[in-house]
Motif scaffolding. Structure first.
Motif, PDB file in Angstrom:
ATOM      1  N   ALA A   1      -2.480  10.785   6.422  1.00  0.00           N
ATOM      2  CA  ALA A   1      -3.157  11.031   5.076  1.00  0.00           C
ATOM      3  C   ALA A   1      -2.191   9.567   3.919  1.00  0.00           C
ATOM      4  CB  ALA A   1      -2.737  12.206   5.014  1.00  0.00           C
ATOM      5  N   HIS A   2      -3.635   8.777   3.339  1.00  0.00           N
ATOM      6  CA  HIS A   2      -3.459   7.752   2.548  1.00  0.00           C
ATOM      7  C   HIS A   2      -4.068   8.595   1.071  1.00  0.00           C
ATOM      8  CE1 HIS A   2      -4.124   4.811  -0.054  1.00  0.00           C
ATOM      9  NE2 HIS A   2      -3.670   3.848   0.796  1.00  0.00           N
ATOM     10  N   PRO A   3      -2.757   8.447   0.318  1.00  0.00           N
ATOM     11  CA  PRO A   3      -2.650   9.561  -0.966  1.00  0.00           C
ATOM     12  C   PRO A   3      -4.319   9.105  -2.427  1.00  0.00           C
ATOM     13  CG  PRO A   3      -1.109   7.670  -1.462  1.00  0.00           C
ATOM     14  CD  PRO A   3      -1.345   7.618   0.232  1.00  0.00           C
ATOM     15  N   HIS A   4      -5.173   7.771  -1.944  1.00  0.00           N
ATOM     16  CA  HIS A   4      -6.090   7.775  -2.300  1.00  0.00           C
ATOM     17  C   HIS A   4      -7.472   8.524  -2.282  1.00  0.00           C
ATOM     18  CE1 HIS A   4      -4.946   4.048  -3.628  1.00  0.00           C
ATOM     19  NE2 HIS A   4      -5.886   3.039  -3.595  1.00  0.00           N
TER      20      HIS A   4
ATOM     21  N   HIS B   1      -7.692   8.507   6.289  1.00  0.00           N
ATOM     22  CA  HIS B   1      -6.239   7.920   7.280  1.00  0.00           C
ATOM     23  C   HIS B   1      -5.660   6.631   6.754  1.00  0.00           C
ATOM     24  CE1 HIS B   1      -4.034   7.175  10.325  1.00  0.00           C
ATOM     25  NE2 HIS B   1      -3.751   8.578  10.492  1.00  0.00           N
ATOM     26  N   PHE B   2      -4.283   6.638   6.456  1.00  0.00           N
ATOM     27  CA  PHE B   2      -3.342   5.451   5.983  1.00  0.00           C
ATOM     28  C   PHE B   2      -4.151   4.543   7.120  1.00  0.00           C
ATOM     29  CE2 PHE B   2      -0.064   3.045   4.350  1.00  0.00           C
ATOM     30  CZ  PHE B   2      -0.050   3.548   3.280  1.00  0.00           C
ATOM     31  N   ALA B   3      -4.417   4.417   7.994  1.00  0.00           N
ATOM     32  CA  ALA B   3      -4.743   2.897   9.347  1.00  0.00           C
ATOM     33  C   ALA B   3      -6.009   2.004   8.224  1.00  0.00           C
ATOM     34  CB  ALA B   3      -4.737   3.486  10.423  1.00  0.00           C
TER      35      ALA B   3
ATOM     36  N   GLY C   1      -7.242  -3.210   6.799  1.00  0.00           N
ATOM     37  CA  GLY C   1      -7.745  -3.899   5.810  1.00  0.00           C
ATOM     38  C   GLY C   1      -9.032  -2.989   6.408  1.00  0.00           C
ATOM     39  N   ASN C   2      -9.785  -2.068   6.240  1.00  0.00           N
ATOM     40  CA  ASN C   2     -10.779  -1.547   6.237  1.00  0.00           C
ATOM     41  C   ASN C   2     -11.020  -0.895   4.634  1.00  0.00           C
ATOM     42  OD1 ASN C   2     -13.551  -0.279   5.993  1.00  0.00           O
ATOM     43  ND2 ASN C   2     -13.169   0.914   7.724  1.00  0.00           N
ATOM     44  N   PRO C   3     -11.671  -2.151   3.789  1.00  0.00           N
ATOM     45  CA  PRO C   3     -12.286  -1.460   1.745  1.00  0.00           C
ATOM     46  C   PRO C   3     -12.773  -0.064   1.494  1.00  0.00           C
ATOM     47  CG  PRO C   3     -12.693  -3.820   3.223  1.00  0.00           C
ATOM     48  CD  PRO C   3     -12.928  -2.482   4.249  1.00  0.00           C
ATOM     49  N   VAL C   4     -13.314   0.833   2.839  1.00  0.00           N
ATOM     50  CA  VAL C   4     -13.234   2.533   2.707  1.00  0.00           C
ATOM     51  C   VAL C   4     -12.057   2.718   1.726  1.00  0.00           C
ATOM     52  CG1 VAL C   4     -12.176   2.709   4.686  1.00  0.00           C
ATOM     53  CG2 VAL C   4     -14.269   4.126   3.119  1.00  0.00           C
ATOM     54  N   ARG C   5     -10.859   2.260   2.219  1.00  0.00           N
ATOM     55  CA  ARG C   5      -9.899   2.714   1.549  1.00  0.00           C
ATOM     56  C   ARG C   5      -9.854   2.267  -0.323  1.00  0.00           C
ATOM     57  NH1 ARG C   5      -6.338  -0.770  -2.013  1.00  0.00           N
ATOM     58  NH2 ARG C   5      -4.428   0.562  -2.229  1.00  0.00           N
TER      59      ARG C   5
ATOM     60  N   SER D   1      -5.517  -6.247   5.019  1.00  0.00           N
ATOM     61  CA  SER D   1      -4.267  -5.516   5.626  1.00  0.00           C
ATOM     62  C   SER D   1      -3.149  -6.460   5.748  1.00  0.00           C
ATOM     63  CB  SER D   1      -5.293  -5.948   7.349  1.00  0.00           C
ATOM     64  OG  SER D   1      -5.291  -7.328   7.353  1.00  0.00           O
ATOM     65  N   ALA D   2      -3.236  -7.977   5.039  1.00  0.00           N
ATOM     66  CA  ALA D   2      -2.203  -8.472   4.633  1.00  0.00           C
ATOM     67  C   ALA D   2      -1.052  -7.527   3.606  1.00  0.00           C
ATOM     68  CB  ALA D   2      -2.665  -9.671   3.919  1.00  0.00           C
ATOM     69  N   MET D   3      -2.351  -6.995   2.627  1.00  0.00           N
ATOM     70  CA  MET D   3      -1.156  -6.369   1.421  1.00  0.00           C
ATOM     71  C   MET D   3      -0.538  -5.249   1.556  1.00  0.00           C
ATOM     72  SD  MET D   3      -3.977  -7.082  -1.843  1.00  0.00           S
ATOM     73  CE  MET D   3      -5.265  -5.734  -1.524  1.00  0.00           C
TER      74      MET D   3
END
Length: 453
Positions: free
Chosen positions: A155-158, A196-198, A203-207, A319-321
């Motif tokens: 899980a991503h924390p955003h 999801h952290f993936a 590199g999916n800007p939905v993040r 994805s680079a970052m």
């Protein structure tokens, strides 16, 4: 413990947070805390303007076509409706991975709620004191939920634990009482994103959009409470504490009013995920003693949280970052990992990609054992003649516990990254420094629309 018992504990903790947030007055806040809040605000405003200058953010603003309104699109050249400004500013704030963060919260408390509070403050033309109190409530409540939440693996924390902070800040600005503020916080805890952290490593800007959702959801939760239709039922116990992971409700109120998490965060000098920073810092220390063309291989040892950022391939900025090999290679070749390192003209450079592919990332038990007080990394460079060089960094430069940055440092970085932004940066610094004493904040905030015309 039964679900009923867990909800009861969450409800009680949320009630205490509601009472604390509703009664928060900057007149009783230690000066050192207000100074740090000012610096976090300056960083937030400047980094938002920096993100707003990206081509993709310009395209997003154009596609959004938000109506004119009272809240500034920071660095975007105009003002818009509150909800549009909260969403778009939050998206710009996190687009370059330069927003302030907090290792104890395991994420970014300010980005979860500051855009919503600032947009609402501009609409209401709030006092500076109320705006500062609302920002502080947003940060502290978000950070406590971040401490309390142990998200499931992957899980991503955003956009999840921090929504409660956004709700607290907006409720404080609306002048809600303790019970209504608790209801807003509870509603915010019931509006998490399960991302999801993936998405970040892919590199999916939905993040980035998850932070927009957090801020708009915080506004919605506070408005529900203002309308009298929100309730404090201990929602967090099952939303954050069951569906998304576990929740330690004791962390929500421990040291409340005594420990200020806003003073314990970090600022970024690298445009990349904070987990990559200690490795990049160590690489920068090694850079002066070697010729990058002679590097045969690089081993980055890090803690378990950061070991997943191991891919040496990327297909875009995001994805680079989220690639430690990228950050280390950029540091060794360029001497910095600024926004330009992940720009479209740099990412396909064969030397950058070639060196990144010689970087290996591995988890080290001794470094993992130092969490959460440290987020260390150890970098070993092997040269073509077999010689080795090693450096270790205990925390990223910019962490409150390790080479903290002050206002001059933050301003210097913003000027370097935002050419032509001197006037906006100056206005942001003045607003952040003077905020608790400002009579009204509407016009100063709208003055930060800045760069575009």
């Amino acid at each position: 413990m039964t679900d009923i018992e867990r909800k009861a504990r969450a409800r009680e903790a949320t009630a205490r947070l509601g009472g604390w947030s509703a009664g928060l007055d900057v007149a009783g806040v230690p000066e050192a805390v207000l100074e740090r809040l000012s610096l976090v605000l300056l960083d937030t405003l400047g980094v938002t303007a920096l993100g707003a200058a990206l081509d993709e953010q310009r395209a997003l603003r154009a596609a959004w076509n938000a109506p004119d309104g009272p809240a500034p699109l920071i660095g975007g050249g105009r003002s818009a409706t509150v909800d549009a400004a909260a969403w778009l500013n939050a998206n710009a704030l996190v687009a370059l991975e330069l927003d302030e963060g907090n290792k104890y919260a395991k994420g970014h408390p300010a980005a979860h709620g500051f855009p919503a509070v600032l947009a609402l403050a501009a609409e209401r033309d709030a006092t500076g004191a109320d705006t500062a109190a609302a920002l502080l409530a947003a940060y502290e409540v978000a950070a406590r939920f971040g401490r309390a939440a142990r998200l499931r693996a992957g899980a991503h924390p955003h956009g999840n634990w921090g929504v409660a902070g956004a709700a607290a800040g907006c409720a404080r600005l609306l002048g809600l009482d303790a019970a209504a503020t608790a209801a807003a916080i509870d509603a915010g805890a019931g509006l998490p994103v399960a991302g999801h952290f993936a998405s970040a490593t892919d590199g999916n800007p939905v993040r980035n959009a998850w932070m927009g959702a957090s801020n708009v959801s915080g506004l919605a939760a506070a408005r529900m409470a203002a309308a009298g239709i929100a309730r404090n039922t201990g929602t967090a116990a099952l939303s954050l504490g069951d569906l998304l992971g576990e929740l330690d409700t004791g962390e929500l109120t421990g040291g409340l009013g005594e420990r200020w998490d806003v003073t314990r965060g970090y600022f970024k000098r690298h445009a990349s995920c904070s987990f990559t920073h200690p490795a990049a810092d160590a690489a920068l220390e090694l850079r002066g003693a070697l010729d990058p063309s002679r590097i045969a291989s690089v081993l980055v040892e890090t803690h378990a949280l950061g070991a997943g950022l191991a891919s040496a391939e990327w297909d875009g900025r995001l994805s680079a970052m989220f690639s430690t090999p990228f950050a280390v290679a950029a540091a060794l070749l360029d001497g910095e990992v600024g926004p330009a390192a992940s720009g479209p003209g740099r990412l396909d450079d064969p030397d950058l990609r070639g060196l990144a592919r010689r970087v290996r990332v591995a988890a080290a038990a001794d470094l993992t054992a130092r969490l959460p007080d440290e987020r260390p990394a150890r970098v070993t460079v092997v040269l073509d003649d077999g010689a080795t060089l090693t450096r270790e960094a205990p925390n990223p430069v910019g962490d409150a516990d390790h080479h903290p940055l002050d206002e001059r440092d933050v301003v210097r970085l913003l000027h370097r990254w935002l050419p032509g932004g001197s006037a906006l940066i100056g206005r942001a610094a003045d607003l952040a420094r003077d905020l608790p004493t400002l009579r009204r904040v509407g016009e100063p905030l709208r003055g930060l629309a800045g760069l575009e015309n």
